[in-house]
Write a protein that holds these residues in place. Structure first.
Motif, mmCIF file in Angstrom:
data_model
loop_
_atom_site.group_PDB
_atom_site.id
_atom_site.type_symbol
_atom_site.label_atom_id
_atom_site.label_comp_id
_atom_site.label_asym_id
_atom_site.label_seq_id
_atom_site.Cartn_x
_atom_site.Cartn_y
_atom_site.Cartn_z
ATOM 1 N N THR A 256 37.443 76.976 31.552
ATOM 2 C CA THR A 256 37.391 77.866 30.464
ATOM 3 C C THR A 256 38.942 78.409 30.311
ATOM 4 N N GLY A 259 41.166 79.324 33.137
ATOM 5 C CA GLY A 259 41.369 78.252 34.102
ATOM 6 C C GLY A 259 42.190 77.210 33.418
ATOM 7 N N ALA B 327 39.938 80.725 38.663
ATOM 8 C CA ALA B 327 39.819 81.541 37.328
ATOM 9 C C ALA B 327 38.796 81.022 36.607
ATOM 10 N N ASP B 328 38.407 79.862 36.680
ATOM 11 C CA ASP B 328 37.175 79.495 36.040
ATOM 12 C C ASP B 328 35.849 80.247 36.204
ATOM 13 N N ASP B 331 36.384 83.727 35.044
ATOM 14 C CA ASP B 331 35.634 83.538 33.308
ATOM 15 C C ASP B 331 34.343 83.639 33.318
ATOM 16 N N THR B 332 33.851 82.450 33.802
ATOM 17 C CA THR B 332 32.410 82.481 33.813
ATOM 18 C C THR B 332 31.531 83.566 33.806
ATOM 19 N N TRP B 337 41.624 88.435 34.022
ATOM 20 C CA TRP B 337 42.649 88.136 34.821
ATOM 21 C C TRP B 337 44.104 88.597 33.966
#
Lengths: 713, 713
Positions: A256, A259, B327-328, B331-332, B337
């Motif tokens: 993402t 990420g 972080a991924d 975002d999901t 952030w």
């Protein structure tokens, strides 16, 4: 893309002797921790600590320099200050060390120009010396099979976990060794090898994955990566995985936006666009997952390397709610629950008199309680149903003996099977799934990971069979003339006009509109008469790519006078729009027959090379982003799969009074475009066929407009 | 829909005395197991076993009948053969028992007419007697707070788990008590109450959820249900949950097709269409999840009942790969952030000299190792950043002390915080997350469940604030005349024609096309002149709902002669299409101005009543299924949310050369339609406004066609 020199990494993972430059006796320093892990891990070979400040370390002679060692070690670890790394590497080269792990940081991961320069220098040094190395900024390798570890991780500090058949590859040490490897061991999986590759100046995650695939000790490889640098190597390794029937399960971090940002700051890995990675991973038979537990949970089943023959699942459960949850999970992953055959129903009727028609998945709530033998018989009956490819018996809480029998059933079942055990052990609270998984059984605690793994096994089985049948190899359709296309491309350094692009597409078998280039209004009128009916007139200029925007296009023009007038209007509009534009003339073109407008395109991915893109025209691509990707070339099966991935695919099947469209012709053109993209990849930067009009079923398609941009333009 | 009589269930969950009819001394029979659990669970009140075949059971006097008991128990459990249930119930009524649990099966779950009849009889009996009861075919209640259990489950057979603040409600005993409750306890959560409601002839999952919400012992309710029977009660309970700031997390089983099939065979629960359930659950502030572990993992954070003020998250990690994975995951779930503020950057620069600009989430790899104080200081610094609403520090492996300090940090942090601990405990292998969760800390093992919970806390916080502000209550727009609409509806028993439907819509403030009903060609020509410009002519017949299909429509007709001709054609086409159709005349209508075509509709859900549906017109609804739902009435905020849920929403913002559309007018009409649907819910079965043309921003909209179907038609 660099094509890596292939090297057998056996002596890196299983050296006869190993040295650690920067070994210390401190329990907190990195060098001290790596050294302690090396000596504690049961390595049977020689370990040489190298540190000029020490005479002895943990009872071993400590050497001032690599040059002082009594033999050349197979593998040298380097943990020294950044500025000293190259001196140590020179020593390695001088004594002929084949494998090096550079733990030290301060290279491309720093994000500074000096860091990147150092990393380039490192690669050059490796290439020149013939040494292969891991890192820099990495956390080394662990080999549970041959008891060699060179890493700082605390994940191997406890009692030694037994070796197993699961390989683990990661860029990140913390994620690969703790979150993935250690946690996988905690659920009972055994690891063969682990590699945390860091910045990858030389050896990368694919090299480590390939080594593991080729080792008899590994049956499945789990990869947690931040990106792929070499698309061709990716394809090769994936191909080998299918050939060996050893699946690769991959988690791509930084998938993402946020990420990706964090990934960029961590290593120098090039992350391709995620949609493209996703499509290409599927195309090459990899199993993609989206969080770390999915990696090891998938391995619980797939490490056994048994592939279902189809999508049909069956289950028997002692509790109703759990069977519904399992059915939902199966549906989520496209696993089917076929009705039992008449034979199975009859056998079940004998087993369960008065139960009536038995549905699948099967809730045995009241019947199963305490009826162990009945449960087992029902299970065996459904497992032998010809429509059932995989079996997932559910267990709630049970005795050690119950659970052990369940595990034995799934291990010995003729069909692919996994046990879903949702509860506890009633006679031994310390007995857990780990005990069963450790012994090799496919046991799950939850429905979702269980059915995700089942679907992965089905997909990988499909892919293995496809590859064995040869149908995974793209086949070149007849009627594609690469030489003619190249000849056409020669002479162009920039964009090709619609007319020129169509000539090139025609050389690859694309049906294009009838058209001629008129240089006067009279010529235009003459061509229009030849074509008959109404025609389109479009400016033909290498400097005007967007003809509609320029207003230099007239549609459905009919009759001599109208054509002459349209000619003048088109030329005038082009002049106004771009006074300096070179004008070849005006294209007189048959009007496209009615059909569905598609967009076919080629983009170049920095990692995977030419990528074919397909979508429905207009809002579907531009607004709804409803497109499918594959790396070129593609098989006809993949072309069909691309179409079925489109949300709007149904629009081609004849909805709202429209006839069904010629999807076979469309799939054929996707294949042709993919070969064009592949053959001319050095020549073409971008390509759009837009619109490609797909006619009624059986009537083919027509390229109405196209644009090609040359490389380097 | 039956409106349940409200009852305080305290004496059901915490009776002063309880009896079990069908108690036995067998360890394998259902009655024996329930009796053993009752006596072993530490219940401080009186237990009365009832079984005419026994004199004594486990040291307690056993009674032949309920009528022989020395007092009236608050709660009676019934485990007898199906045919004897009603006799026992009569005894209960005779002595005035307030609460009964019917464990016996053989009711609606059997799927037989006799079973359904028995269940109806049960409900009637309850209503008449005033008794409230759970079941039949259920698995009772567990009360960890007051030590009362009446259930057969082995999930409470081991050492007594401590009480906690998590309530659990389920239809299924196996799923609710083992897969959910026991497993939640295994990760360290404490349960207050559990109820497994079975067939729900009387008390249902919502009654149990409401009881738990009202109890001080419960801070969050986890529901694993197969459906909802009473939409209005669902709304009330959800409202109370938000009012009390106690979230309800719901897993709906049977959400997919195969799942629904299995659910139908398990209980008599009515499963509404899943898309509608999903929309309504969101509308009412419930947190929906899709597998059992997501229920208890969400509770790990939300049981603390602290709500973030916004979507900004921050993290500090000792390992790079884990921070990318986090972080991924963020975002999901739409967690942001934010960049750290200048003040935070300055403070971090003082802490970490030479580190440079610090990005969020923050990888402290090299700096954090062994630097516990530094890590803690960095953490406190980012937590105080004004843009940060939630903090998620990452821990790999650590000592008991490290981990305990991490847990203390997240528990005492001024911001909402959770600890992501991915590894092991280095000085005590037996120390696990369970120890920390048990002590109340929000600790996660994996990034996805952690960020899912964070997002759930954010959403629930938003909903609580919305409800407190009053903006969660739909407000009635001005200019809606329910009486006029009702008057119009009177006289229709079937479908309303376009013209009639528009009159009704106009009464609720919908802008409709100018139009008149012509009964002759001359009238039509006259009306066309009045309207000016081109007009549309459409047949007006209660028997022809699909005018286009009938060919009884002419568009863009201009001029007297053309209008007269069109009149004749429309009438003729209608005659051909449906010779028996009643024809009111021909509607002469202004041509709709240019705009985006939308579809607004109302469908009736058997559970949730009138549901408003919105989608873009044409393929978007029919082929791409791109629609949004809400239960009527809706707030303007929800109307806006519906639009943003549409994949094609961007088409209203002005793409491909079109001007932006009047989304405010569209949202207003969604609200109006929802009130119409709500006000006239007894009168209207179906309603379509299709197309509703949305004009350029600021210019409103126009109803071009509409269809209304009366109830009972």
């Amino acid at each position: 893309m660099t094509k890596a020199i292939e090297t057998d990494l056996t002596r890196m993972f299983a050296p006869r002797s190993a040295a650690l430059v920067g070994a210390t006796d401190s329990t907190t320093s990195f060098g001290g921790r790596v050294f302690r892990q090396m000596t504690n891990f049961g390595f049977p070979g020689k370990i040489y600590p190298v540190n000029p400040r020490l005479k002895e370390l943990a009872g071993l002679t400590c050497y001032a320099s690599l040059k002082d060692l009594p033999e050349t070690p197979d593998h040298v670890g380097i943990i020294v200050a950044t500025e000293r790394v190259f001196d140590v590497l020179a020593d390695c080269a001088a004594v002929g060390v084949p494998f090096v792990t550079v733990f030290s940081a301060g290279f491309s991961e720093s994000g500074t120009p000096e860091g990147r320069e150092r990393q380039a220098k490192l690669l050059a040094f490796g290439r020149q010396s013939g040494m292969r190395f891991m890192g820099p900024n990495c956390n080394g390798v662990i080999n549970f099979v041959d008891s060699f570890a060179m890493t700082s991780t605390m994940a191997i500090a406890g009692p030694r976990a037994p070796a197993g058949n699961v390989g683990v590859v990661s860029h990140s040490g913390g994620l690969g060794q703790v979150t993935l490897m250690w946690r996988a061991q905690e659920i009972g999986l055994g690891i063969s090898y682990e590699a945390s590759s860091g910045n990858e100046a030389d050896l990368d995650t694919l090299d480590f994955a390939r080594f593991m695939l080729r080792s008899d000790a590994t049956d499945i490889v789990l990869m947690a990566i931040e990106g792929i640098k070499d698309g061709e190597k990716f394809r090769e390794v994936a191909h080998e995985a299918a050939e060996r029937e050893k699946p690769i399960v991959v988690l791509k971090l930084g998938s993402t936006q946020a990420g990706s940002r964090a990934a960029a700051s961590h290593t120098g890995a090039i992350a391709g666009d995620d949609d493209i990675f996703d499509a290409v991973a599927r195309q090459y038979g990899l199993i993609r997952v989206h969080e770390v537990p999915q990696l090891y949970e998938t391995a619980v089943l797939l490490r056994r390397r048994r592939w279902p023959k189809g999508r049909g699942a069956a289950s028997v459960s002692p509790t109703g709610g759990n069977v519904v949850q399992l059915a939902d999970a199966g549906d989520t992953f496209g696993v089917q629950w076929p009705e039992y055959s008449a034979g199975t129903q009859a056998a079940l009727a004998r087993l369960l008199p008065g139960y009536g028609q038995v549905s699948n998945p099967t809730d045995m709530t009241s019947l199963a309680t305490g009826q162990r033998e009945l449960y087992r018989s029902a299970l065996e009956t459904i497992a032998s149903d010809p429509g059932v490819d995989v079996v997932v018996p559910i267990f709630a809480s049970g005795t050690t003996d119950d659970l052990q029998r369940g595990a034995d059933f799934v291990t010995s079942c003729e069909k692919v099977a996994a046990m879903l055990w949702v509860g506890g052990c009633t006679d031994d609270a310390a007995f857990t799934r780990k005990d069963l998984v450790k012994a090799g059984a496919s046991v799950y605690r939850d429905a979702m990971p269980c059915m995700r793994a089942m679907r992965a096994a089905m997909d990988f089985g499909d892919y293995v069979r496809l590859q064995k049948s040869g149908r995974a190899n793209p086949e070149r359709p007849a009627g594609m003339d690469r030489e003619a296309a190249l000849a056409l491309l020669r002479g162009f350094t920039d964009k090709l006009t619609e007319r020129e692009a169509k000539h090139l597409l025609a050389a690859y078998g694309f049906p294009v509109t009838r058209e001629k280039l008129a240089r006067t209004a009279d010529e235009a009128a003459g061509y229009a008469r030849e074509i008959g009916n109404a025609v389109a007139l479009k400016i033909d200029s290498p400097d005007i790519a967007h003809k509609t925007e320029a207003g230099a296009i007239r549609l459905a023009v009919h009759g001599d006078d109208a054509v002459r007038a349209a000619y003048a209007q088109v030329v005038e509009a082009a002049r106004r729009y771009a006074p300096e534009a070179r004008v070849n003339g005006v294209l007189v073109q048959e009007m496209a027959p009615r059909g569905s407008e598609m967009m076919l395109g080629v983009i170049r991915d920095p990692v995977f090379g030419p990528i074919v893109v397909v979508g429905l025209g207009g809002i579907h691509v531009e607004v709804l982003k409803d497109v499918a990707y594959r790396a070129a070339p593609v098989t006809s099966q993949q072309a069909g799969a691309m179409l079925s991935e489109l949300r709007g695919a149904k629009l081609l099947d004849g909805v709202r009074g429209m006839p069904p469209r010629d999807k076979a012709a469309l799939a054929d053109l996707i294949v042709r475009l993919s070969w064009l993209a592949h053959d001319l990849r050095a020549e073409i930067a971008e390509l759009d066929v837009n619109p490609l009009v797909i006619l009624e079923d059986g009537h083919g398609a027509r390229v109405v407009d196209a644009l090609i941009v040359r490389t380097g333009s």
